[in-house]
Each structure stands twice: as structure tokens, then as C-alpha cells.
Design a protein around this motif. Structure first.
Motif, PDB file in Angstrom:
ATOM      1  N   ASP A 254       0.854  -1.190   0.000  1.00  0.00           N
ATOM      2  CA  ASP A 254       0.000   0.000   0.000  1.00  0.00           C
ATOM      3  C   ASP A 254       0.883   1.231   0.000  1.00  0.00           C
ATOM      4  O   ASP A 254       1.893   1.280   0.710  1.00  0.00           O
ATOM      5  CB  ASP A 254      -0.888   0.045   1.247  1.00  0.00           C
ATOM      6  N   ILE A 255       0.507   2.224  -0.817  1.00  0.00           N
ATOM      7  CA  ILE A 255       1.186   3.517  -0.748  1.00  0.00           C
ATOM      8  C   ILE A 255       0.384   4.419   0.176  1.00  0.00           C
ATOM      9  O   ILE A 255      -0.850   4.389   0.179  1.00  0.00           O
ATOM     10  CB  ILE A 255       1.334   4.164  -2.143  1.00  0.00           C
TER      11      ILE A 255
ATOM     12  N   LEU B  81       3.570  -3.791  -7.981  1.00  0.00           N
ATOM     13  CA  LEU B  81       4.670  -3.313  -8.816  1.00  0.00           C
ATOM     14  C   LEU B  81       5.373  -4.511  -9.454  1.00  0.00           C
ATOM     15  O   LEU B  81       5.811  -5.425  -8.758  1.00  0.00           O
ATOM     16  CB  LEU B  81       5.654  -2.515  -7.960  1.00  0.00           C
TER      17      LEU B  81
ATOM     18  N   VAL C 285       3.340  -0.452 -12.862  1.00  0.00           N
ATOM     19  CA  VAL C 285       2.656  -0.186 -11.608  1.00  0.00           C
ATOM     20  C   VAL C 285       1.148  -0.357 -11.798  1.00  0.00           C
ATOM     21  O   VAL C 285       0.575   0.164 -12.763  1.00  0.00           O
ATOM     22  CB  VAL C 285       2.946   1.248 -11.112  1.00  0.00           C
ATOM     23  N   TYR C 286       0.547  -1.103 -10.871  1.00  0.00           N
ATOM     24  CA  TYR C 286      -0.903  -1.285 -10.871  1.00  0.00           C
ATOM     25  C   TYR C 286      -1.412  -0.782  -9.517  1.00  0.00           C
ATOM     26  O   TYR C 286      -1.168  -1.411  -8.489  1.00  0.00           O
ATOM     27  CB  TYR C 286      -1.256  -2.759 -11.078  1.00  0.00           C
ATOM     28  N   GLU C 287      -2.071   0.370  -9.530  1.00  0.00           N
ATOM     29  CA  GLU C 287      -2.473   0.995  -8.276  1.00  0.00           C
ATOM     30  C   GLU C 287      -3.937   1.415  -8.338  1.00  0.00           C
ATOM     31  O   GLU C 287      -4.564   1.402  -9.410  1.00  0.00           O
ATOM     32  CB  GLU C 287      -1.599   2.212  -7.975  1.00  0.00           C
ATOM     33  N   ASP C 288      -4.463   1.806  -7.205  1.00  0.00           N
ATOM     34  CA  ASP C 288      -5.832   2.323  -7.121  1.00  0.00           C
ATOM     35  C   ASP C 288      -5.825   3.765  -7.618  1.00  0.00           C
ATOM     36  O   ASP C 288      -5.744   4.715  -6.843  1.00  0.00           O
ATOM     37  CB  ASP C 288      -6.324   2.228  -5.674  1.00  0.00           C
ATOM     38  N   SER C 289      -5.895   3.918  -8.934  1.00  0.00           N
ATOM     39  CA  SER C 289      -5.789   5.242  -9.541  1.00  0.00           C
ATOM     40  C   SER C 289      -6.916   6.163  -9.102  1.00  0.00           C
ATOM     41  O   SER C 289      -6.731   7.385  -8.984  1.00  0.00           O
ATOM     42  CB  SER C 289      -5.803   5.122 -11.069  1.00  0.00           C
TER      43      SER C 289
ATOM     44  N   ARG D 236      -3.960   0.733  -2.645  1.00  0.00           N
ATOM     45  CA  ARG D 236      -3.299  -0.545  -2.862  1.00  0.00           C
ATOM     46  C   ARG D 236      -2.474  -0.488  -4.144  1.00  0.00           C
ATOM     47  O   ARG D 236      -2.840   0.189  -5.104  1.00  0.00           O
ATOM     48  CB  ARG D 236      -4.330  -1.668  -2.942  1.00  0.00           C
ATOM     49  N   CYS D 237      -1.367  -1.230  -4.134  1.00  0.00           N
ATOM     50  CA  CYS D 237      -0.434  -1.125  -5.251  1.00  0.00           C
ATOM     51  C   CYS D 237       0.284  -2.447  -5.486  1.00  0.00           C
ATOM     52  O   CYS D 237       0.633  -3.159  -4.537  1.00  0.00           O
ATOM     53  CB  CYS D 237       0.582  -0.017  -4.957  1.00  0.00           C
TER      54      CYS D 237
END
Length: 254
Positions: free
Chosen positions: A209-210, A227, A241-245, A224-225
Motif C-alpha cells: 500500500d502507498i 509493482l 505499476v498497478y495501483e488504485d488510480s 493498494r499497489c
């Protein structure tokens, strides 16, 4: 006898006393014993002691790491093989791993010592260093870990979003530095939690998580992320990167 040999073998790389280290080297290796790494040869007690001392001074004496053996020893007549790891002194995942293959003489001392370092060890070491530099926040030092040309992808619409200008196409090491420089410009506190690092050959996936703060508003957010990194010849060649955009966009448009 084999377990004792491996215990003494690993212990010598962690030994702080120079006299004890030299004595252990003499007991472990035959007088004409040799260690082969992928790039060098260390033959005889003097060369072997210098090799062990160099590794100790660089990694262990700093208080950062210790060496430890995995529980995977296999023996066959006068041959012994096992895995050794270099792990953070405070605990955690290995940052380096090597396969050790030993051939013993009639006295049970090491005649030939072959050390193999696989792709997974190199990948894990590069990913660990990247995460450490990411926490440090210096864009140029982070970019040093990337190849000249990078396969870069972020989980974001191709058209981008005006509130988050750092999320755009990148392809060079200079682009990487600019990306992390812009992240610093738009954020106050930056951090996160790493829940898992999965390594398969040259590829690694970092899950976590970032947790960051918008500099302009002081609004904190988390997302949530995942990488996906690929490491080739010690540098990062893929950064996906796959994150909660949506969480990021909301934080900057609130």
C-alpha cells in the motif's frame, strides 16, 4: 559431520575476530583449496582469508547484514551442496543468495569451493536496493538503478489526468528521475507498507500500500499497489505499476 562443516563455513563469513577468522579458514580449506566465483578465483589460505575478510568488512562489519545457511544440504560421497543467504541483520528477506558446491579432500577439508549466484539473487538484491532508495526519496539515486531504456507502464488512462501530471509515458533513465522528482513536488509525506516481495528469475512483484499526503491540501490518502519489476544485468528494465488510480485522483481533486 556435514552439518558441522556447514555451520563453520557460514560462521567464518560472520567472524569479527581476524585471528579466529584466519584459524577457521585454515581448518576449513585445504592448503591448496580454492574458491571459484563467477568472476574470480581465490586459491590458498592467504587468498581465501582475504576473500572472507573483504566480504566481512563490506557487508557484516557495517552491521547491515549477516550470512546464514538454508536448510537444504545435499551430500554425495565427497561432494556437498547447499544454499547460503545474506540477510539483513535486523531480519527480513535475503538480499543475496548463492548455491555452494564443495568437493572435500580425504581429511574432510574443502578442496574445491564453487559459488553460483542465480538470477533470482540478483533480482532480489536490485529490488531491495530500489525500495531502500525509494524510501530515501532522492530521484537521481533512484534513477541510477534503471536501464537507459525502460519498459514503463502505469495503471492509468492513456489521456492522463490534469491533476496528476507525473503519471504519463516514460522511457528513459532521465524520465525516471523526472517522475520521482514530480512525485516529491506534489506530495508532502510519502511512504507505504510492503506486504510481500515475490521473485521468479529476472522478474519480481512487490505487493503493498502507498500512503502519501497531498502537499497543497495536506490531505492524506492510501492506495493498494502492485509493482512488476524486471532486472537485467543488475538494472531495472521493466517498471509496471498497478495501483488504485481512483483513490489518487480523488485525493488531488477533492
Amino acid at each position: 559431520m556435514t552439518s558441522n562443516l556447514i555451520s563453520r563455513y557460514v560462521a567464518v563469513w560472520n567472524e569479527p575476530d581476524a585471528a579466529a577468522r584466519r584459524s577457521t579458514v585454515a581448518r576449513l580449506w585445504a592448503e591448496d583449496g580454492v574458491q571459484y566465483t563467477e568472476t574470480a578465483e581465490h586459491r590458498g589460505h592467504d587468498a581465501l582469508e582475504a576473500r572472507v575478510t573483504g566480504a566481512y568488512d563490506r557487508f557484516v562489519a557495517t552491521g547491515e547484514f549477516v550470512f546464514a545457511a538454508a536448510d537444504d544440504v545435499v551430500t554425495h560421497h565427497d561432494a556437498v551442496t547447499f544454499t547460503t543467504h545474506m540477510v539483513p541483520a535486523t531480519g527480513g528477506a535475503p538480499v543475496w543468495s548463492g548455491t555452494i558446491f564443495l568437493l572435500l579432500d580425504e581429511d574432510g577439508r574443502i578442496r574445491y569451493d564453487h559459488q553460483f549466484t542465480g538470477a533470482e539473487a540478483s533480482t532480489r538484491a536490485a529490488v531491495t536496493e530500489f525500495l531502500a532508495r525509494l524510501a530515501g526519496g532522492d530521484p537521481d539515486r533512484i534513477a541510477e538503478l534503471f536501464a537507459d531504456g525502460v519498459d514503463w507502464q502505469l495503471d492509468w488512462p492513456a489521456a492522463g489526468h490534469p491533476a496528476v501530471p507525473w503519471i504519463r509515458e516514460r522511457s528513459t533513465r532521465a524520465d525516471v528521475a523526472d517522475h520521482f522528482r514530480q512525485l516529491n513536488e506534489f506530495h508532502g509525506e510519502r511512504g507505504g507498507v510492503i506486504s510481500r516481495i515475490l521473485v521468479d528469475g529476472r522478474d519480481a512483484v512487490v505487493l503493498g500500500d502507498i500512503r502519501q499526503t497531498v502537499k497543497a491540501t495536506g490531505l492524506a490518502y492510501s492506495a493498494r499497489c502492485a509493482l512488476h519489476l524486471t532486472v537485467d544485468s543488475g538494472v531495472i528494465t521493466r517498471y509496471h505499476v498497478y495501483e488504485d488510480s481512483l483513490a489518487v485522483a480523488r485525493a488531488f481533486t477533492a
